[in-house]
Write a protein that holds these residues in place. Structure first.
Motif, PDB file in Angstrom:
ATOM      1  N   GLY A 335       0.815  -1.223   0.000  1.00 20.19           N
ATOM      2  CA  GLY A 335       0.000   0.000   0.000  1.00 20.19           C
ATOM      3  C   GLY A 335       0.836   1.254   0.000  1.00 20.19           C
ATOM      4  N   PHE A 336       2.052   1.172   0.546  1.00 18.63           N
ATOM      5  CA  PHE A 336       2.953   2.329   0.471  1.00 18.63           C
ATOM      6  C   PHE A 336       4.282   1.925  -0.176  1.00 18.63           C
ATOM      7  CE2 PHE A 336       2.961   0.463   4.679  1.00 18.63           C
ATOM      8  CZ  PHE A 336       4.293   0.380   5.081  1.00 18.63           C
ATOM      9  N   GLY A 337       4.203   1.000  -1.146  1.00 13.75           N
ATOM     10  CA  GLY A 337       5.337   0.695  -2.018  1.00 13.75           C
ATOM     11  C   GLY A 337       6.468  -0.057  -1.384  1.00 13.75           C
ATOM     12  N   GLN A 338       6.172  -0.840  -0.364  1.00 14.56           N
ATOM     13  CA  GLN A 338       7.203  -1.650   0.285  1.00 14.56           C
ATOM     14  C   GLN A 338       6.864  -3.133   0.085  1.00 14.56           C
ATOM     15  OE1 GLN A 338       9.598   1.574   1.948  1.00 14.56           O
ATOM     16  NE2 GLN A 338       9.930  -0.540   1.439  1.00 14.56           N
ATOM     17  N   GLY A 339       7.529  -3.993   0.816  1.00 11.76           N
ATOM     18  CA  GLY A 339       7.260  -5.419   0.664  1.00 11.76           C
ATOM     19  C   GLY A 339       7.845  -5.950  -0.624  1.00 11.76           C
ATOM     20  N   GLN A 340       7.042  -6.666  -1.377  1.00  5.70           N
ATOM     21  CA  GLN A 340       7.553  -7.376  -2.553  1.00  5.70           C
ATOM     22  C   GLN A 340       7.352  -6.635  -3.868  1.00  5.70           C
ATOM     23  OE1 GLN A 340       6.605 -11.612  -2.693  1.00  5.70           O
ATOM     24  NE2 GLN A 340       6.141 -11.606  -0.502  1.00  5.70           N
ATOM     25  N   VAL A 341       6.873  -5.408  -3.839  1.00  4.58           N
ATOM     26  CA  VAL A 341       6.699  -4.646  -5.071  1.00  4.58           C
ATOM     27  C   VAL A 341       8.014  -3.946  -5.425  1.00  4.58           C
ATOM     28  CG1 VAL A 341       5.773  -2.650  -3.811  1.00  4.58           C
ATOM     29  CG2 VAL A 341       5.332  -2.867  -6.244  1.00  4.58           C
ATOM     30  N   THR A 342       8.416  -4.030  -6.700  1.00  3.42           N
ATOM     31  CA  THR A 342       9.629  -3.363  -7.183  1.00  3.42           C
ATOM     32  C   THR A 342       9.318  -2.674  -8.500  1.00  3.42           C
ATOM     33  OG1 THR A 342      10.384  -5.369  -8.322  1.00  3.42           O
ATOM     34  CG2 THR A 342      11.201  -5.007  -6.067  1.00  3.42           C
TER      35      THR A 342
END
Length: 486
Positions: A335-342
């Motif tokens: 939701g705020f561009g962290q975790g597994q999104v690149t």
């Protein structure tokens, strides 16, 4: 005619037709593939006789070929080599190596492709030496220079991409640190090998084209644009929809907690709006929103912007990633561009450009035409829509919020007097490593001419104290000013 003779005639005719089709296929349909095959020694040796075509920006050559006294006959020469390296790449006949545009358009530039066939016949008849075709790029020298200088000024490691929203034409593509393509195009194999090994060993990875590839960064709060878009697309949310406003949020099904950057609430009150979360760049409401929407809805929206797609621009761009089947805490982090999104800067520039273009995402491209030395156009590249991600009304509403974010919110570093700039910053965590600092946006908001994405890696040299607003946004501002002629 006897039956046996007729049968023999049909057999001979079939054999002739098969031979005709096979030879036509080889000489016409599959000519480019065969000509560019690394095992085709004849084509390689023939290409040494041909003066390779130029690469043009704003009708001026940034790459040319000059005569030499060695067996390769021509040497590639790169102007402002480091600045243009992620675009042009390099060509080395001694090592049969090519990257960038030099590789992607090799058949045209070398004069060995099907596009050059009739030009070759004409030159044979006229007795003139054969020349390769030239490539006219979409890029703007002013935008490229502004991006390069802004990144180089303080030795930042990262990338900048600028796009014309209405067309998808790439106006700037900078990756730093750069490298001298002239040194890798030299005809001394030993010297080139030594230089290449030095660049490979460099921990800053100058051979990476960080604009479209390399080790992709989490996009941080710039990805909130994608989550907000998913909310609008659902029909269940508007920018004024409210969410709980705690100072600390525990991820669902996890003992991990997240907070806003300043450790407080997103404005006053027990609830806050999506618009306020975007203006202030609040993490908690966007994490809550992501969980409400679900990972699949966000992924579907991200893919409309271009995530999980490999673009051929004609350089091959590494797909930005929003993976499937994320659980609730993983979805909350995206939701705020962290975790597994690149994401790549190219991808985040496409997000801004899609909003700027009334919700229509254009396919990015960096070549306008392939032309001969007499300026005859052999191939003209056209604009192509990739997908529709928002309605025009939704895009206008989202733009208004992003203008407020630059005017008085979390993205003031991109403000330009007299110009409404729409934008979003991001300060992305990388485990315990320095932050990745982002900005993406466009201008003028009412009639967008350019969309820009900037990523500065390694915290801009400030570890975990740098911010997207303080470092990335001012770089984007300079690129926007260059495009607008300010």
């Amino acid at each position: 005619m006897t039956k046996e003779l007729r049968r023999l005639s049909f057999v001979v005719l079939a054999m002739f037709l098969s031979l005709f089709v096979a030879s036509s296929w080889i000489q016409v349909v599959d000519a480019d593939n065969l000509a560019q095959n690394a095992a085709n020694t004849r084509t390689r040796l023939d290409s040494y006789q041909i003066q390779r075509g130029s690469i043009l920006v704003d009708d001026s050559a940034i790459v040319t070929s000059v005569p030499t006294g060695d067996r390769y006959q021509y040497q590639r020469v790169y102007t402002d080599a480091e600045m243009w390296a992620p675009v042009t790449g390099y060509f080395n006949p001694a090592l049969q190596a090519a990257t960038g545009i030099e590789s992607a358009l090799n058949s045209d530039l070398s004069g060995t492709g099907s596009n050059a066939f009739f030009a070759e016949i004409e030159r044979i008849l006229s007795g003139q030496p054969q020349q390769g075709l030239s490539a006219s790029l979409t890029l703007s020298a002013k935008a490229q220079r502004a991006a390069w200088d802004a990144m180089q000024e303080k030795g930042y490691q990262g990338a900048v991409v600028a796009i014309e929203p209405a067309t998808g034409r790439i106006l700037a593509m900078v990756s730093t640190p750069g490298f001298d393509t002239n040194k890798l195009a030299a005809h001394d194999p030993a010297a080139v090998d030594a230089e290449h090994e030095r660049l490979v060993a460099d921990p800053a990875k100058p051979l990476y084209n960080r604009a479209i590839a390399g080790n992709l960064n989490p996009p941080g709060s710039t990805f909130k644009l994608v989550v907000a878009t998913a909310a609008l697309r659902s029909g269940d949310w508007t920018l004024e929809s409210t969410l709980p406003n705690p100072a600390v949020y525990q991820l669902p099904g996890s003992d991990r907690q997240v907070s806003n950057a300043w450790k407080g609430t997103c404005g006053e009150g027990e609830t806050t709006t999506i618009a306020e979360a975007l203006r202030r760049s609040c993490n908690i409401p966007m994490a809550e929103l992501a969980v409400e929407l679900g990972g699949e809805a966000i992924r579907e929206t991200a893919e409309l912007y271009g995530f999980n797609t490999e673009f051929d621009i004609p350089l091959e761009a590494t797909p930005s990633s929003y993976p499937p089947d994320l659980n609730a805490p993983q979805t909350a982090l995206t939701g705020f561009g962290q975790g597994q999104v690149t994401a790549t800067p190219l991808q985040m520039a496409m997000v801004a450009a899609g909003i700027a273009n009334g919700g229509t995402v254009m396919t990015p491209r960096m070549v306008d035409a392939v032309i001969a030395d007499d300026f005859e156009t052999h191939t003209r590249f056209t604009d192509e829509a990739f997908d529709q991600v928002l309605t025009a009304a939704q895009a206008r509403d989202l733009t208004a919020v992003l203008v407020e974010g630059v005017g008085s919110g979390a993205a003031t570093g991109a403000r330009i007097d007299g110009v409404d700039v729409a934008g979003k910053t991001g300060t992305a965590e990388n485990g315990g490593n320095p932050y990745s600092l982002w900005f993406t946006g466009f201008a003028p908001a009412e009639n967008p001419k350019v969309a820009v994405a900037v990523v500065v890696e390694d915290g801009g040299g400030r570890g975990q104290s740098g911010s997207g607003n303080g470092i990335a946004a001012p770089i984007a501002k300079k690129v926007i000013e260059a495009v607008l002629g300010r």
